[in-house]
Design a protein around this motif. Structure first.
Motif, PDB file in Angstrom:
ATOM      1  N   GLU A 125      -0.951   0.881   7.475  1.00  7.27           N
ATOM      2  CA  GLU A 125      -1.623   1.087   8.776  1.00  7.27           C
ATOM      3  C   GLU A 125      -1.149   0.717   9.733  1.00  7.27           C
ATOM      4  O   GLU A 125      -1.053   0.388  10.949  1.00  7.27           O
ATOM      5  N   LYS A 185      -0.885   0.267   1.853  1.00  2.00           N
ATOM      6  CA  LYS A 185      -2.114   0.278   2.966  1.00  2.00           C
ATOM      7  C   LYS A 185      -1.312  -0.875   3.787  1.00  2.00           C
ATOM      8  O   LYS A 185      -1.553  -0.154   5.183  1.00  2.00           O
ATOM      9  N   ASP A 186      -0.874  -1.928   4.098  1.00  3.49           N
ATOM     10  CA  ASP A 186      -0.726  -2.586   5.268  1.00  3.49           C
ATOM     11  C   ASP A 186       0.427  -2.017   5.682  1.00  3.49           C
ATOM     12  O   ASP A 186       0.491  -2.011   6.851  1.00  3.49           O
ATOM     13  N   LYS A 199       0.722   2.883  12.311  1.00  4.59           N
ATOM     14  CA  LYS A 199      -0.716   3.193  13.345  1.00  4.59           C
ATOM     15  C   LYS A 199       0.173   2.520  13.970  1.00  4.59           C
ATOM     16  O   LYS A 199       0.264   2.883  15.685  1.00  4.59           O
ATOM     17  N   ILE A 200      -0.338   1.017  13.727  1.00  2.19           N
ATOM     18  CA  ILE A 200      -0.508   0.317  14.939  1.00  2.19           C
ATOM     19  C   ILE A 200       0.690   0.585  15.803  1.00  2.19           C
ATOM     20  O   ILE A 200       0.949   0.773  17.016  1.00  2.19           O
ATOM     21  N   GLU A 240      -3.864   9.244   1.306  1.00  2.00           N
ATOM     22  CA  GLU A 240      -4.436   8.730   2.415  1.00  2.00           C
ATOM     23  C   GLU A 240      -5.342   9.922   3.126  1.00  2.00           C
ATOM     24  O   GLU A 240      -4.608  10.726   3.148  1.00  2.00           O
TER      25      GLU A 240
END
Length: 320
Positions: free
Chosen positions: A313, A309-310, A316-317, A194
C-alpha cells in the motif's frame, strides 16, 4: 559429529558460496571433517563428493553462484534413487548434511532426517518465498540487481518518453517485485498475491504524463500473466504510450552478493554447524528481527507466505 557434508540444491542464489565457506570453516574449527557434495542430490546419488579444507573455500565469499554447482534431481524422489543416496552416505561415513536451497531442497533434507541422517537446511533462494524467515540468502542481491536495472531502463525510457514494463522473477512470491519496485520508484507493481487493474495502471500513467513526467516504470512478477506482451499491448491501446517490455530473467540470480547476503549466509552457516554439534536434526535456519533462529523443517514449510500488505500500500501511495 565427526564428518558432515554440504550441498546446494535447486536454483542457485548469490551468497551460497558464503554459506558453504561458513559451514566448512566452522566445522574445521571444531575438528569436524567436511565433504562437499556436488550437483545437489544428483551428486549425492552418484557419489560426486570431495574432501573440503580451508583452501577449498578461499576467495569465494564474494562470488555469485555456487562452487559446488547445483541441480534438480527427479531420481532422488524415487525409492531407488533415495536408497542409492543413503548407500553413498554410508560409504563415505557422512553423519550429517547441510542443505542449502529452497522448499524442495528442504523436503529432501526432511526425508534424509527420517532415514537417520542429521540434516540442517539453509534458505538459499532469491525469491524470498519461505515464510518462516524474514529473508533468504540471495534475495537482497537480486533486489539490488533489479533496482540497478530499473535505473538504467529509466534513463533510456525518459529519453524516448516511453513506458517500460520490467518483468522480474517471482512466479508465486512477489517480494522481488515489491521490494525493487518500492526502491526503484515504480508507478505500478504487479504481484501474484494481489489483484490488479489495467485501467488503474493506465490511469497512473496518464496522470504522470499530464504533469510532465517523461517515463513510467511498471514492475511485473513473472507468472502473473501468461504473456507479458499482452499487458504492453493493452497499455498502448488505452493510453497511446510507446510501451516496451524488458524481461530480466536469470541476470537476477548472478553477480557478487551484497554485504547483507554475505553476512546473512555466514551467520546461518555458523548456526548450522552448531546445530550439528548439538545432534539436532530436521532443522532449518532463518532470521527474524535480525536474530538467527532455527525450527523444525515441517513446521517451517507449513507456514504460509504472505505479501507485506503495508509495504504494498505504501508503494501505491508514493507512486501517485
Amino acid at each position: 559429529m565427526r564428518k558432515i557434508g554440504v550441498l546446494t540444491s535447486g536454483g542457485d542464489s548469490p551468497g551460497m558460496n558464503a554459506a558453504i565457506r561458513a559451514v566448512v570453516r566452522s566445522a574445521i574449527y571444531h575438528d569436524i571433517k567436511v565433504v562437499g557434495i556436488k550437483r545437489g542430490y544428483e551428486g549425492l546419488i552418484n557419489g560426486d563428493i570431495e574432501d573440503m579444507n580451508l583452501s577449498s573455500v578461499a576467495d569465494i565469499i564474494h562470488r555469485g553462484g555456487t562452487m559446488l554447482r547445483t541441480a534438480r534431481s527427479d531420481e532422488f524422489r524415487t525409492e531407488k534413487g533415495f536408497n542409492k543416496a543413503l548407500n553413498v552416505i554410508k560409504i563415505f561415513g557422512i553423519e550429517g548434511i547441510v542443505v542449502i536451497g529452497g522448499d524442495g531442497s528442504f523436503k529432501g533434507a526432511e526425508k534424509l532426517s527420517q532415514a537417520g541422517i542429521s540434516t540442517v537446511g539453509l534458505p538459499g533462494t532469491i525469491d524470498n518465498d519461505l515464510a518462516y524467515t524474514d529473508y533468504t540468502i540471495g534475495f537482497d542481491t537480486a533486489v539490488n540487481t533489479v533496482v540497478n536495472a530499473i535505473s538504467n531502463i529509466r534513463d533510456t525510457s525518459t529519453s524516448h518518453g516511453r513506458a517500460n514494463i520490467v518483468e522480474v522473477m517471482g512466479r508465486h512470491c512477489g517480494d522481488i517485485a515489491l521490494y525493487a519496485g518500492l526502491a526503484g520508484g515504480a508507478e505500478s507493481i504487479i504481484v501474484p498475491e494481489e489483484p490488479f487493474s489495467i485501467d488503474e495502471i493506465c490511469k497512473r500513467l496518464i496522470q504522470g504524463r499530464n504533469r510532465g513526467k517523461l517515463h513510467s516504470i511498471i514492475i511485473l512478477a513473472e507468472g502473473v500473466l501468461n504473456d507479458a506482451n499482452e499487458l504492453a499491448k493493452a497499455i498502448v491501446e488505452k493510453t497511446g504510450a510507446d510501451t516496451r517490455l524488458t524481461t530480466l530473467g536469470h541476470i537476477q540470480r548472478g553477480g557478487s552478493p551484497t554485504a547483507f547476503d554475505r553476512n546473512l549466509a555466514s551467520r546461518m552457516g555458523g548456526r548450522a554447524v552448531q546445530l550439528m554439534m548439538e545432534n539436532k536434526t530436521s532443522r532449518v535456519v532463518g532470521i527474524k528481527g535480525n536474530e538467527i533462529i532455527d525450527l523444525d523443517i515441517s513446521e517451517a514449510l507449513s507456514i504460509k507466505k504472505e505479501i507485506n500488505k503495508d509495504m504494498f500500500e505504501l508503494a501505491k501511495i508514493l507512486s501517485i
